[in-house]
Scaffold this active site. Structure first.
Site, PDB file in Angstrom:
ATOM      1  N   ASP A 127      -4.435  -0.971  -1.822  1.00  0.00           N
ATOM      2  CA  ASP A 127      -5.745  -0.861  -1.194  1.00  0.00           C
ATOM      3  C   ASP A 127      -6.657  -0.321  -2.307  1.00  0.00           C
ATOM      4  O   ASP A 127      -6.290   0.649  -2.996  1.00  0.00           O
ATOM      5  CB  ASP A 127      -5.614   0.134  -0.035  1.00  0.00           C
ATOM      6  CG  ASP A 127      -6.530  -0.163   1.128  1.00  0.00           C
ATOM      7  OD1 ASP A 127      -6.758  -1.340   1.450  1.00  0.00           O
ATOM      8  OD2 ASP A 127      -7.014   0.812   1.746  1.00  0.00           O
ATOM      9  N   ASP A 182       0.798  -1.244   0.000  1.00  0.00           N
ATOM     10  CA  ASP A 182       0.000   0.000   0.000  1.00  0.00           C
ATOM     11  C   ASP A 182       0.826   1.289   0.000  1.00  0.00           C
ATOM     12  O   ASP A 182       0.516   2.244   0.744  1.00  0.00           O
ATOM     13  CB  ASP A 182      -0.978   0.010   1.191  1.00  0.00           C
ATOM     14  CG  ASP A 182      -1.991  -1.134   1.153  1.00  0.00           C
ATOM     15  OD1 ASP A 182      -1.929  -1.947   0.222  1.00  0.00           O
ATOM     16  OD2 ASP A 182      -2.827  -1.213   2.070  1.00  0.00           O
ATOM     17  N   LYS A 223      -6.796  -5.191  -2.984  1.00  0.00           N
ATOM     18  CA  LYS A 223      -7.566  -5.745  -1.867  1.00  0.00           C
ATOM     19  C   LYS A 223      -8.538  -4.704  -1.318  1.00  0.00           C
ATOM     20  O   LYS A 223      -8.319  -3.503  -1.466  1.00  0.00           O
ATOM     21  CB  LYS A 223      -6.613  -6.220  -0.769  1.00  0.00           C
ATOM     22  CG  LYS A 223      -5.754  -5.090  -0.234  1.00  0.00           C
ATOM     23  CD  LYS A 223      -4.720  -5.562   0.735  1.00  0.00           C
ATOM     24  CE  LYS A 223      -3.886  -4.443   1.259  1.00  0.00           C
ATOM     25  NZ  LYS A 223      -4.634  -3.373   1.937  1.00  0.00           N
ATOM     26  N   CYS A 271      -2.160  -2.655   7.636  1.00  0.00           N
ATOM     27  CA  CYS A 271      -1.987  -3.591   6.528  1.00  0.00           C
ATOM     28  C   CYS A 271      -0.674  -4.371   6.585  1.00  0.00           C
ATOM     29  O   CYS A 271      -0.635  -5.544   6.205  1.00  0.00           O
ATOM     30  CB  CYS A 271      -2.169  -2.863   5.205  1.00  0.00           C
ATOM     31  SG  CYS A 271      -3.883  -2.317   5.019  1.00  0.00           S
ATOM     32  N   HIS A 284     -10.705   6.642   1.149  1.00  0.00           N
ATOM     33  CA  HIS A 284      -9.312   6.567   0.678  1.00  0.00           C
ATOM     34  C   HIS A 284      -9.183   5.472  -0.374  1.00  0.00           C
ATOM     35  O   HIS A 284      -9.992   4.546  -0.410  1.00  0.00           O
ATOM     36  CB  HIS A 284      -8.372   6.262   1.851  1.00  0.00           C
ATOM     37  CG  HIS A 284      -8.641   4.920   2.479  1.00  0.00           C
ATOM     38  ND1 HIS A 284      -9.645   4.717   3.394  1.00  0.00           N
ATOM     39  CD2 HIS A 284      -8.059   3.711   2.294  1.00  0.00           C
ATOM     40  CE1 HIS A 284      -9.668   3.440   3.749  1.00  0.00           C
ATOM     41  NE2 HIS A 284      -8.722   2.795   3.088  1.00  0.00           N
TER      42      HIS A 284
HETATM   43  C1  VGL Z   1      -4.818   0.702   5.610  1.00  0.00           C
HETATM   44  C2  VGL Z   1      -6.463   1.581   6.934  1.00  0.00           C
HETATM   45  C3  VGL Z   1      -7.392   1.426   5.933  1.00  0.00           C
HETATM   46  C4  VGL Z   1      -3.389   0.334   5.452  1.00  0.00           C
HETATM   47  C5  VGL Z   1      -5.736   0.529   4.591  1.00  0.00           C
HETATM   48  O1  VGL Z   1      -2.881   0.272   4.316  1.00  0.00           O
HETATM   49  O2  VGL Z   1      -2.733   0.086   6.501  1.00  0.00           O
HETATM   50  N1  VGL Z   1      -5.192   1.221   6.768  1.00  0.00           N
HETATM   51  N2  VGL Z   1      -7.014   0.887   4.769  1.00  0.00           N
HETATM   52 ZN    ZN Z   2      -8.413   0.775   3.173  1.00  0.00          ZN
END
Ligand code: VGL
Ligand code: ZN
Length: 215
Positions: free
Chosen positions: A57, A19, A117, A162, A92
């Site tokens: 993400d 991510d 994902k 993540c 996001h």
């Molecule tokens: C993530 C919160 C929501 C991450 C992704 O990449 O850690 N955190 N979506």
């Molecule tokens: Zn997310």
């Protein structure tokens, strides 16, 4: 000359780059403090790996993890969903939008696979391996097994969400796992970073610095 010959980590190791997307960078929709500082560290690490996998993400705009999709909810509150507790985030990494793109300075041209994902409206997925319902696989474990990978080296954002969930699921799937601490940054919500390091240690996930791995 085959550049893979100069890479120190071969087919049994996979660098999992989690991510590294615009929305997690300073100024992004779900900014991780110093999130951009992981990019040069990851670029340097990636040069040493034959096998690199990236994640993104990748949420639909009406995703269940977005506070804006729950009447009266504010970001960073939690709610209860059929699969358990869920933090409600600012919107996001919406599919196809600029915030979901990889950081423009991430330079890993030899990455082989991108796992996207969190694409199901009703289910989040912090982990690169199994969605938040804890039953739906992404396919990554099977992919890595078919390629003879034995160790997964985890880097990226965010350490306590993540990255941690992916490293724990890598262990649960039977891989060795390491988190490279200076190639990650955390959100750190209500003690989540300390809790993550404790769970990682308990699960036997290694904790290293990039220099150790490259020395
Ligand atoms: C993530 C919160 C929501 C991450 C992704 O990449 O850690 N955190 N979506
Ligand atoms: Zn997310």
């Amino acid at each position: 000359m085959d550049t893979t010959l100069r890479r120190r980590f071969g087919n049994s190791d996979c660098l999992l780059v989690i991510d590294v997307q615009n929305d997690f960078m300073p100024g992004g929709a779900l900014a991780v403090p110093e999130g951009d500082q992981v990019v040069p560290v990851i670029n340097r690490l990636a040069e040493a790996f034959t096998h690199v996998v990236l994640t993104q993400d990748w949420h639909p705009v009406d995703h269940v993890s977005f506070a804006v999709n729950h009447a009266g909810a504010a970001p960073f509150q939690t709610t209860t969903l059929p699969y358990g507790e869920q933090v409600l985030w600012p919107a996001h990494c919406v599919q196809g939008q600029a915030g979901a793109e990889l950081h423009p300075q991430l330079a890993v041209p030899h990455a082989r696979l991108v796992i996207r994902k969190g694409h199901q409206r009703e289910v989040d997925s912090y982990s690169a391996f199994v969605e938040a319902d804890r039953t739906t696989p992404t396919g990554l474990a099977g992919y890595l097994r078919e390629h003879g990978v034995r160790r997964v080296v985890c880097v990226g954002l965010a350490t306590d969400y993540c990255v941690a969930w992916s490293a724990l699921d890598a262990r649960a799937a039977g891989f060795d796992a390491v988190v490279v601490e200076d190639a990650c940054r955390a959100i750190d919500l209500n003690g989540s970073l300390d809790a993550a390091w404790a769970s990682l240690a308990k699960a036997g996930v290694g904790r290293m610095r990039a220099a150790e791995l490259l020395s």
